[in-house]
Design a protein around this motif. Sequence first.
Motif, mmCIF file in Angstrom:
data_model
loop_
_atom_site.group_PDB
_atom_site.id
_atom_site.type_symbol
_atom_site.label_atom_id
_atom_site.label_comp_id
_atom_site.label_asym_id
_atom_site.label_seq_id
_atom_site.Cartn_x
_atom_site.Cartn_y
_atom_site.Cartn_z
ATOM 1 N N SER A 38 0.819 -1.217 0.000
ATOM 2 C CA SER A 38 0.000 0.000 0.000
ATOM 3 C C SER A 38 0.849 1.262 0.000
ATOM 4 N N GLU A 43 1.661 4.219 -2.071
ATOM 5 C CA GLU A 43 1.279 5.016 -3.227
ATOM 6 C C GLU A 43 2.487 5.646 -3.913
ATOM 7 N N SER A 44 3.523 5.920 -3.139
ATOM 8 C CA SER A 44 4.703 6.563 -3.714
ATOM 9 C C SER A 44 5.345 5.687 -4.783
ATOM 10 N N ILE A 86 3.739 3.508 -6.667
ATOM 11 C CA ILE A 86 2.861 3.524 -7.838
ATOM 12 C C ILE A 86 3.116 4.780 -8.660
ATOM 13 N N HIS A 87 3.183 5.925 -7.983
ATOM 14 C CA HIS A 87 3.451 7.169 -8.703
ATOM 15 C C HIS A 87 4.848 7.164 -9.319
ATOM 16 N N GLU A 128 -8.547 5.136 -9.326
ATOM 17 C CA GLU A 128 -8.190 4.376 -8.136
ATOM 18 C C GLU A 128 -8.221 2.887 -8.432
#
Length: 684
Positions: free
Chosen positions: A31, A33-34, A36-37, A118
Motif C-alpha cells: 500500500s 502510493e509513492s 505507484i506514482h 483508483e
Amino acid sequence: MTRLLGYNALMVALAVAAFGVVAVPIGIRRSRESLIHATYSATYAVFALVSVATFAMIFALVTHDFSVGYVAQVGSRATPLFYTIISLWGALEGSILFWAWVLALLSALVVFWNRDREGALIPYTTMVMLATSVFFLILLVGPANPFTPVSPVPLDGPGPNPLLQNHILMGVHPPLLYLGYVGLTVPFAFAVGAMAAGEVASDDWIRLSRRWTLGAWAFLTAAIIAGMWWSYEVLGWGGYWAWDPVENASFMPWLTATAFLHSVMVQERRGMLKLWNLNLIVTTFALTILGTFLTRSGVLSSVHAFGEGPIGMYFLVAIAITLVVSLALVAGNSEQLSSDGRLDSVASRETVFLLNNLMLTAFTFTVLVGTLFPIVAEAARGVKVSVGEPFFNKMTLPLCAALLFLMGVGPALPWRRASKEVVRRQLLPPTIGAFVGALVAIGAGAREVYAVLSFAFASFALVANVREYVTGVRARMRVRNEDAATALARLVGANRRRYGGYVAHLGVIAVALAIAASSTFRSEHEATLKKGESMRAGAFELRLLEVYGREEPQRSRIAASVAILRDGREIGRLDPAMNFYPTSQQPIPTPAVRSRPWGDIYLNLMAFKPDGSDATIKVILEPLVPWIWFGGGIICLGAIISMFPARRRSPAWMGAVVPPVGVGVSPVSGAAGIMATNSLEGAD
C-alpha cells in the motif's frame, strides 16, 4: 557522440522500465502510493529516453554517420532525404527501435489518461506495458543493438533495400503496421492487469481499453490496405495479395481483433463470453509477437521479411512466457469468468456474433497452419515445402462467403430473440438483394461458384446494412421533422458506436466486391511494340511513343512512354519503368497505373532493347481495384466514428407525437422506426 548518446539512453531506459515492473507489485502489496506514482514517472522517463535514442538514430542517418552500425548497414549519401529518414524501419535493428518508441509513447499516454483512477487495474496495466518494453529494450541493448560501433568507418553505405525505396508508401505502411501491432499491446495489458488486480469480473478493463482496441484495429486495417497497395504499385505482378507469410502475419491478429471487437459487445450487453474474450485478446497479442518473429527472425523467405536475424529465439521465449502467464492468470480468475447471461434463441444477434467469432477463429487457424507448416516441415524433415495461393483460396473462400452473409444477418436481428415474422420481414429485402447481385455477376460473365456467392452475399450484406440507416433516418424524419441529411448526421451522432460499426461493414463490403470483381473479370495482354505501334487491350488501344532513360542520384531509370486511346482519342499517357540500383542485381519494376472508379489500367515494362527501338509491355485490366483502397478508408472511418460514442442522455423527442400502431404505419415498421429512434439516443 551520437552512438554513445543513443546506446546509453537505451541502457538507462531498460533500468528504469525494469524498476517500474518491480515497483508495482511491491507498491500494491505494501500500500505504498509513492511506488505507484514512481512507476508512472518511470513510464514517462522510458518514453523520453527511447525518444532520445530514436532521434539520435535519425540524426545519425541524416548526417551519414557511418561509425554507427545501423547507418553503415542501410545508409547512403546518394539516397534521397525522405528515404534516408524512413530507413529507420528499413532493417531489423531500426525497426525494433521504432517499435520500442511507439510502445513507450502509447504506455505514457495510457498512464497520463488514467493516472487518477483508483484501484490496482492501472498500476498492473502499466506494469505489463513496461514489461513488454523491457523485452524490446533487452533486444536493443543486446542482439539487435543499432548503435554498434564500426571500425574502420566506411566512406559510404549501400543504402536501403531497393524495394523499400521505390515507392512513397514505404513511408506509410510500416508506421501504420507498428501502430496497429503495438496498439494491440494496450488491450492485452488491460486484460492481464484486470486479472492481476482481481477486477476481471467487471467490464471496466473493456471500457477503458475499447478506444485503444479500435484505434489499433484501425491502424492495422490501414496498414494491411497500404501494404496491399504497395505490393500492387511496386512489385509489378498486378496483384495485391499473394498469401505471403508476412502478409499473413499481419492478417491473423487483425482477424482475432475483429472477433474480439464483436464478441466484447456480447459481454457488455449480456454478460457472456468473458473467458472467450480474455483468450481472444491474449491470442491477438501473441500473434503480433509471432508476426514480428516471422518478419525478423530469418526463418522464412518473403519479399517483406528482413534477412537473417539473431533474435528469433528471444521472440519464441516471449511468446511462451506470454501464453504461460496468461493461462495461469485465467486459471486463477476462473471463478470470476462465469457467464451472467445465456443464449435465449438461435434467431438473435448473440448467435450471429458467436458464429462470426467461430468463422474468424477458423479463418485465423487456417492461415496459421498454412503459414507455419512449411517452417515446421523444414525443421522436422529438412525438406522445403510450399503452401501457396491454391491452398489458402480453397480453405478460406467458404469462410469469406459465410462472413459476408453473417455481416448482413447480424444487423437485421435483435438481441435475445426474434420471432419468425420479424426474421422474415428483416431478411426478405437483403435476400432479394442477394439474388440481384448473383444475377448481375452471372450476367457479367462470372461462372465460378465462389465468385457468384461473393457478389450475392456482398449484396445481401449491403442491403441489410444500408437498411439500418434508412430505417433510422425515416424514423427521425417522421418523429422529429428533420430533413434527410440532418436526420442521417444526428442518427450517427446519437449512437456512433453502432453506426460506426455499420460504416466499417460498408467498407468491408466495398473491399469484398472489389476483390471479387478484380479477380473474376481481370484480363491480361502482352506484346512487343516498336515505336509508333499499337496493341489492343479490351476497349483500349495502347501505343508505344518512346523508350527513354534517366540517371538519378541513387538509381538509373528506363521507362516507356505509352499513350492510351479509346475510340481513336487519346485519354492519357503512362510511363512504366524499370529502376536499376547499384546494390541490386535485378531491376526493380515500377508499374504505371491509371485508376478510375470503375477500374485500373495497369502497365508493366517487361523488357526493352538497349537502343530503345522496341519494348515489351504487359497490360492488365482490373475492374474496381480502387475500391479496395477506398473501402479500407471507409473501414477506418467507421472505427474512428465508433471510438467516440455519444453520451447517454434523456431522449428529447419523448414529447413528440408518435403515430400509434395501425395509424399510418404497419405494426412492424412503426415499432422498428420508434425503436430505432429510441435506441439511437445513446443506447447500443
